[in-house]
Design an enzyme around this catalytic site. Sequence first.
Site, PDB file in Angstrom:
ATOM      1  CG  ASP A  41      -2.120   0.929   1.044  1.00  0.00           C
ATOM      2  OD1 ASP A  41      -1.903   2.159   0.861  1.00  0.00           O
ATOM      3  OD2 ASP A  41      -3.252   0.448   1.085  1.00  0.00           O
ATOM      4  CG  ASP A  94       9.585   0.788  -7.345  1.00  0.00           C
ATOM      5  OD1 ASP A  94       8.733   0.113  -7.980  1.00  0.00           O
ATOM      6  OD2 ASP A  94       9.403   1.975  -7.006  1.00  0.00           O
ATOM      7  CG  ASP A 111      -8.797  -3.263  -2.875  1.00  0.00           C
ATOM      8  OD1 ASP A 111      -9.844  -3.051  -3.504  1.00  0.00           O
ATOM      9  OD2 ASP A 111      -8.667  -3.039  -1.660  1.00  0.00           O
ATOM     10  CB  CYS A 166     -15.597  -0.958  -3.154  1.00  0.00           C
ATOM     11  SG  CYS A 166     -14.742   0.542  -2.652  1.00  0.00           S
TER      12      CYS A 166
END
Length: 218
Positions: A41, A94, A111, A166
């Site tokens: 994330d 990376d 996501d 979503c």
Amino acid sequence: GGKTFALASAVMNEANVRSNSTNSHGVRNDTVFRSQIVAHDVVEDRLRQIKGSLSRVGFVAQNDNITNGTIHSVQSSFGDCKCTIQTATSSDLDAAHSNSTASHFDAVLVDAPCSSTGVLRRRPSQRWELVEKQIYEVLPDLQLEILEKAASFVNENGGRLVYSTCSLLREENECVVRKFEQSSVFLEGGFMRWEFIPIMSNDLDKHDVEVRWSGEQK
């Protein structure tokens, strides 16, 4: 971390079923199952939240002092199944990607950040924060950029790329997928569409249904 642990649970459940199965001759399956999940994330606080939930869901941290905030933890079951969760920052990914093919995964789940129109019941204030430019330009461009980046981490030998949001809006789902399929990343990367037929439970509220697209490399 919710999707990370859900994937880990699904993997362990499947591995336990297989490891305890027997063939037609009554011989137990003695295969040792190993899986690795890397959670990423751009917001590193979310990665730290995964660390705080490890013990609650049955994982034990094996190395708590990895540089760049990376966490390694393992959950074992019956000695035949092992699932490893590793968190990785953008710089971690990376670096691994540029130095080794080990960063190529059998499955990559994107996501993507979105307008959250499919979960407005849980985030009612979101409806007042949406603007037209976000829905039609900013978010789709970002989603496509993330999808193309994620594609570079897919194993060339049959790996799968799954795109999930979503949002209920075509602009963030079908339109993004269509642009990806027209991109050089898709055309030159050996990808092909993997037809995904969603199974919708009668118990699901229509606002909770996610739209997904899946692609598979030849």
